[in-house]
Design a protein around this motif. Structure first.
Motif, PDB file in Angstrom:
ATOM      1  N   UNK A   1       0.306  -2.590  61.672  1.00 14.69           N
ATOM      2  CA  UNK A   1       0.395  -3.083  60.300  1.00 14.69           C
ATOM      3  C   UNK A   1       0.187  -1.905  59.359  1.00 14.69           C
ATOM      4  N   UNK A   2       0.777  -1.942  58.171  1.00 12.48           N
ATOM      5  CA  UNK A   2       0.517  -0.890  57.184  1.00 12.48           C
ATOM      6  C   UNK A   2      -0.816  -1.116  56.481  1.00 12.48           C
ATOM      7  N   UNK A   3      -1.414  -0.023  55.999  1.00  7.97           N
ATOM      8  CA  UNK A   3      -2.613  -0.101  55.180  1.00  7.97           C
ATOM      9  C   UNK A   3      -2.260   0.294  53.752  1.00  7.97           C
ATOM     10  N   UNK A   4      -2.894  -0.371  52.808  1.00  7.48           N
ATOM     11  CA  UNK A   4      -2.621  -0.095  51.407  1.00  7.48           C
ATOM     12  C   UNK A   4      -3.898  -0.250  50.594  1.00  7.48           C
ATOM     13  N   UNK A   5      -3.963   0.455  49.476  1.00 10.01           N
ATOM     14  CA  UNK A   5      -5.089   0.300  48.558  1.00 10.01           C
ATOM     15  C   UNK A   5      -4.640  -0.673  47.472  1.00 10.01           C
ATOM     16  N   UNK A   6      -5.420  -1.728  47.298  1.00 11.48           N
ATOM     17  CA  UNK A   6      -5.054  -2.766  46.337  1.00 11.48           C
ATOM     18  C   UNK A   6      -6.274  -3.170  45.530  1.00 11.48           C
ATOM     19  N   UNK A   7      -6.023  -3.729  44.341  1.00 12.42           N
ATOM     20  CA  UNK A   7      -7.095  -4.206  43.481  1.00 12.42           C
ATOM     21  C   UNK A   7      -7.101  -5.720  43.510  1.00 12.42           C
ATOM     22  N   UNK A   8      -8.129  -6.345  44.082  1.00  7.54           N
ATOM     23  CA  UNK A   8      -8.175  -7.804  44.171  1.00  7.54           C
ATOM     24  C   UNK A   8      -8.032  -8.466  42.808  1.00  7.54           C
ATOM     25  N   UNK A   9      -7.175  -9.470  42.733  1.00  9.10           N
ATOM     26  CA  UNK A   9      -6.983 -10.211  41.492  1.00  9.10           C
ATOM     27  C   UNK A   9      -6.131  -9.519  40.464  1.00  9.10           C
TER      28      UNK A   9
END
Length: 301
Positions: free
Chosen positions: A222-230
């Protein structure tokens, strides 16, 4: 004399003037001097996978900790809890944004998860479920055009056999394909293994400036990504090769998955040959069966 490197998300610093006789307070003061992170909110980690140091006793000496000359210390700022006085007449307070986090972006387990995952991260978070045939064709073109570099000794089968094999939509990708795609996209591809909590860095010594991350559980990528919840902000999938903090975060994710046993032991998982229906256990038996029969279509039981 201890020669240490201090790394934060904003860069790297050489730490000088410390010895094993230095106190924890001296270390924390040096970190604050170099990074600007106040002593009371420092989180200092060492090792791979990185583990936090308990530095509450500021009079303790560095000789009491697993720190040796040449180590890289990874420094983050702890989240500070903020209190806010809310007027009783105010019914709705200000919205506080959550900090970005590194997360897994799940892709289908359709025998092409590696290709889908690599496409997703190198394209900056664009999901293309139809990318696999194109990527298989790209790998075939690269391999067939250089039979000296991609010989039977490297591929485990003849160049021609490999090219026929990798084009099939039921063939799984692995280290060979990751290495080829790393060179083609001119970026470091880091694969974090949830069973061993190890990171394999493809293209590490090639001088690339970009890094992308995948997580691997023994059979699935699976890829990993940096995300901001909401948040509606797009995820970040491409990082700098100087950003070792993102590697530390990826290893923490892998370690959490390992503790939850979210991995497949490829030496013990049950398979069935989808050609002759023979039951098999693990990669070794599957390879031997394929060699003896020419069958190469397996499914997990």
């Amino acid at each position: 004399m201890l020669r240490l490197r201090c790394k934060t998300k904003n860069g790297s610093h050489i730490m000088q003037g410390l010895t094993h006789q230095s106190s924890v307070q001296e270390l924390k003061s040096k970190v604050e001097e170099l990074t600007g992170i106040p002593c009371d909110v420092q989180k200092i980690m060492v090792g791979y996978p990185p583990s936090s140091l308990d530095l509450r006793n500021r009079d303790a000496h560095l000789r009491d900790y697993p720190i040796k000359s040449g180590d890289t210390l990874i420094v983050e700022e702890k989240n500070k809890m903020k209190t806010q006085t809310i007027n009783s007449a105010v019914t709705k307070g200000p919205r506080l944004e959550s900090p970005p986090v590194l997360a897994r972006r799940v892709v289908p387990a359709d025998n092409s998860c590696l290709f889908t995952s690599v496409s997703y991260v190198v394209e900056g978070g664009v999901y293309d479920p139809a990318c696999a045939p194109e990527m298989r064709g790209l790998i075939t073109q690269i391999v067939s055009s250089n039979p000296m570099a991609y010989s039977e000794a490297v591929l485990g089968k003849t160049n021609e056999e490999y090219c026929t094999w990798i084009r099939r939509d039921d063939t799984w990708g692995g280290a060979i394909e990751v290495s080829i795609l790393s060179k083609f996209h001119q970026c470091e591809i880091c694969v974090v293994d949830t069973q061993t909590v190890r990171v394999d860095r493809f293209g590490e010594d090639a001088g690339y400036h970009k890094r992308v991350l995948l997580i691997y559980d023994g059979i699935h990528y699976d890829p990993l990504q940096k995300e901001t919840p909401g948040s509606d902000a797009p995820p970040q999938t491409i990082f700098s090769t100087t950003d070792d903090i993102i590697l530390a975060q990826a290893l923490e994710l892998a370690d959490e998955a390992r503790r939850k046993r979210q991995f497949t032991d490829v030496n013990r998982f049950a398979l069935r040959c989808l050609v002759c229906q023979t039951g098999l256990v693990g990669q070794k038996e599957a390879r031997e069966h394929a060699k003896e029969t020419g069958h190469a279509n397996f499914g997990e039981v």
